[in-house]
Design a protein around this motif. Structure first.
Motif, PDB file in Angstrom:
ATOM      1  N   TYR A 270       0.834  -1.194   0.000  1.00  0.00           N
ATOM      2  CA  TYR A 270       0.000   0.000   0.000  1.00  0.00           C
ATOM      3  C   TYR A 270       0.871   1.247   0.000  1.00  0.00           C
ATOM      4  N   ASP A 271       0.297   2.342  -0.474  1.00  0.00           N
ATOM      5  CA  ASP A 271       0.890   3.657  -0.348  1.00  0.00           C
ATOM      6  C   ASP A 271       0.800   4.057   1.121  1.00  0.00           C
ATOM      7  N   PHE A 272       1.886   4.548   1.710  1.00  0.00           N
ATOM      8  CA  PHE A 272       1.917   4.864   3.136  1.00  0.00           C
ATOM      9  C   PHE A 272       0.961   6.003   3.499  1.00  0.00           C
ATOM     10  N   GLU A 273       0.978   7.068   2.683  1.00  0.00           N
ATOM     11  CA  GLU A 273       0.204   8.259   3.018  1.00  0.00           C
ATOM     12  C   GLU A 273      -1.296   8.070   2.812  1.00  0.00           C
ATOM     13  N   TYR A 274      -1.698   7.462   1.700  1.00  0.00           N
ATOM     14  CA  TYR A 274      -3.118   7.397   1.347  1.00  0.00           C
ATOM     15  C   TYR A 274      -3.726   6.000   1.470  1.00  0.00           C
ATOM     16  N   LYS A 275      -2.897   5.023   1.749  1.00  0.00           N
ATOM     17  CA  LYS A 275      -3.340   3.624   1.917  1.00  0.00           C
ATOM     18  C   LYS A 275      -3.942   3.035   0.632  1.00  0.00           C
ATOM     19  N   ASN A 276      -3.574   3.600  -0.532  1.00  0.00           N
ATOM     20  CA  ASN A 276      -3.988   3.036  -1.822  1.00  0.00           C
ATOM     21  C   ASN A 276      -3.152   1.802  -2.125  1.00  0.00           C
ATOM     22  N   ASP A 277      -3.722   0.871  -2.900  1.00  0.00           N
ATOM     23  CA  ASP A 277      -2.980  -0.313  -3.322  1.00  0.00           C
ATOM     24  C   ASP A 277      -1.813   0.086  -4.219  1.00  0.00           C
ATOM     25  N   LEU A 278      -0.687  -0.621  -4.070  1.00  0.00           N
ATOM     26  CA  LEU A 278       0.464  -0.455  -4.957  1.00  0.00           C
ATOM     27  C   LEU A 278       0.792  -1.809  -5.576  1.00  0.00           C
ATOM     28  N   ASN A 279       1.094  -1.808  -6.852  1.00  0.00           N
ATOM     29  CA  ASN A 279       1.529  -3.060  -7.476  1.00  0.00           C
ATOM     30  C   ASN A 279       3.044  -3.169  -7.382  1.00  0.00           C
ATOM     31  N   ALA A 280       3.513  -3.207  -6.162  1.00  0.00           N
ATOM     32  CA  ALA A 280       4.942  -3.226  -5.876  1.00  0.00           C
ATOM     33  C   ALA A 280       5.569  -4.552  -6.289  1.00  0.00           C
ATOM     34  N   GLY A 281       6.869  -4.485  -6.496  1.00  0.00           N
ATOM     35  CA  GLY A 281       7.636  -5.708  -6.668  1.00  0.00           C
ATOM     36  C   GLY A 281       8.083  -6.167  -5.297  1.00  0.00           C
ATOM     37  N   LEU A 282       8.391  -7.430  -5.180  1.00  0.00           N
ATOM     38  CA  LEU A 282       8.893  -7.917  -3.906  1.00  0.00           C
ATOM     39  C   LEU A 282       9.765  -9.128  -4.127  1.00  0.00           C
ATOM     40  N   THR A 283      10.608  -9.366  -3.149  1.00  0.00           N
ATOM     41  CA  THR A 283      11.412 -10.582  -3.156  1.00  0.00           C
ATOM     42  C   THR A 283      11.127 -11.340  -1.866  1.00  0.00           C
TER      43      THR A 283
ATOM     44  N   GLU B  20       6.767   7.625   0.405  1.00  0.00           N
ATOM     45  CA  GLU B  20       7.265   8.341  -0.766  1.00  0.00           C
ATOM     46  C   GLU B  20       8.707   8.779  -0.553  1.00  0.00           C
ATOM     47  N   ASP B  21       9.526   8.604  -1.599  1.00  0.00           N
ATOM     48  CA  ASP B  21      10.934   9.004  -1.574  1.00  0.00           C
ATOM     49  C   ASP B  21      11.083  10.200  -2.508  1.00  0.00           C
ATOM     50  N   ASN B  22      11.308  11.371  -1.947  1.00  0.00           N
ATOM     51  CA  ASN B  22      11.398  12.614  -2.736  1.00  0.00           C
ATOM     52  C   ASN B  22      12.798  12.932  -3.215  1.00  0.00           C
ATOM     53  N   ARG B  23      13.762  12.061  -2.960  1.00  0.00           N
ATOM     54  CA  ARG B  23      15.131  12.313  -3.426  1.00  0.00           C
ATOM     55  C   ARG B  23      15.160  12.327  -4.948  1.00  0.00           C
TER      56      ARG B  23
END
Length: 144
Positions: free
Chosen positions: A63-76, A138-141
């Motif tokens: 999930y997105d941390f701020e809005y709790k929306n689903d994310l289609n993230a990759g994972l290992t 979110e990473d703003n770098r």
């Protein structure tokens, strides 16, 4: 004729008993899992359930941390790459993996422009069902 009626009553009685036993066995085998413990970190939660079926599994969702929306993230998981995919309604489907018990697992979530989330190593026991929800910040770098 009375003998035949008596025989039919016995058969119906046996059938009724068998149906009741079958229902009880089915109910016992499908009983809802029982929660054992919950680990909550700042960016993920890990819930451990005990299953009556004896199967061991890992279920993950991001999930997105701020809005709790689903994310289609990759994972290992133990350095094997997986994707979270979409279904027909364009909703993200949680990843469900049937896993071998008595093993240690390392899980890492990542997504572009998000900080990755590393789940502390955990052991899967016989009949455990692990549910992991990761919340990627979110990473703003700037990307160079």
């Amino acid at each position: 004729m009375k003998d035949m009626q008596e025989a039919m009553r016995k058969v119906l009685s046996v059938n009724k008993t068998v149906m009741i036993l079958a229902f009880l066995i089915l109910y016992a085998s499908c009983k809802v899992t029982k929660r054992v413990n919950i680990i909550k970190e700042g960016t993920y939660s890990l819930k451990r359930y005990t299953s009556k079926s004896g199967f061991s599994s890992i279920n993950v969702k991001a999930y997105d941390f701020e809005y709790k929306n689903d994310l289609n993230a990759g994972l290992t998981i133990n350095n094997i790459y997986y994707d979270l995919n979409f279904n027909e309604e364009k909703k993200i489907v949680p990843l469900h993996i049937v896993a071998s018990p008595k093993n240690k697992f390392n899980v890492r979530f990542f997504f572009p422009s998000r900080y990755s989330v590393n789940v502390k190593e955990f052991t899967l026991n016989q009949g455990d069902s692990i549910v992991i929800k990761a919340y990627l910040k979110e990473d703003n770098r700037p990307v160079y």
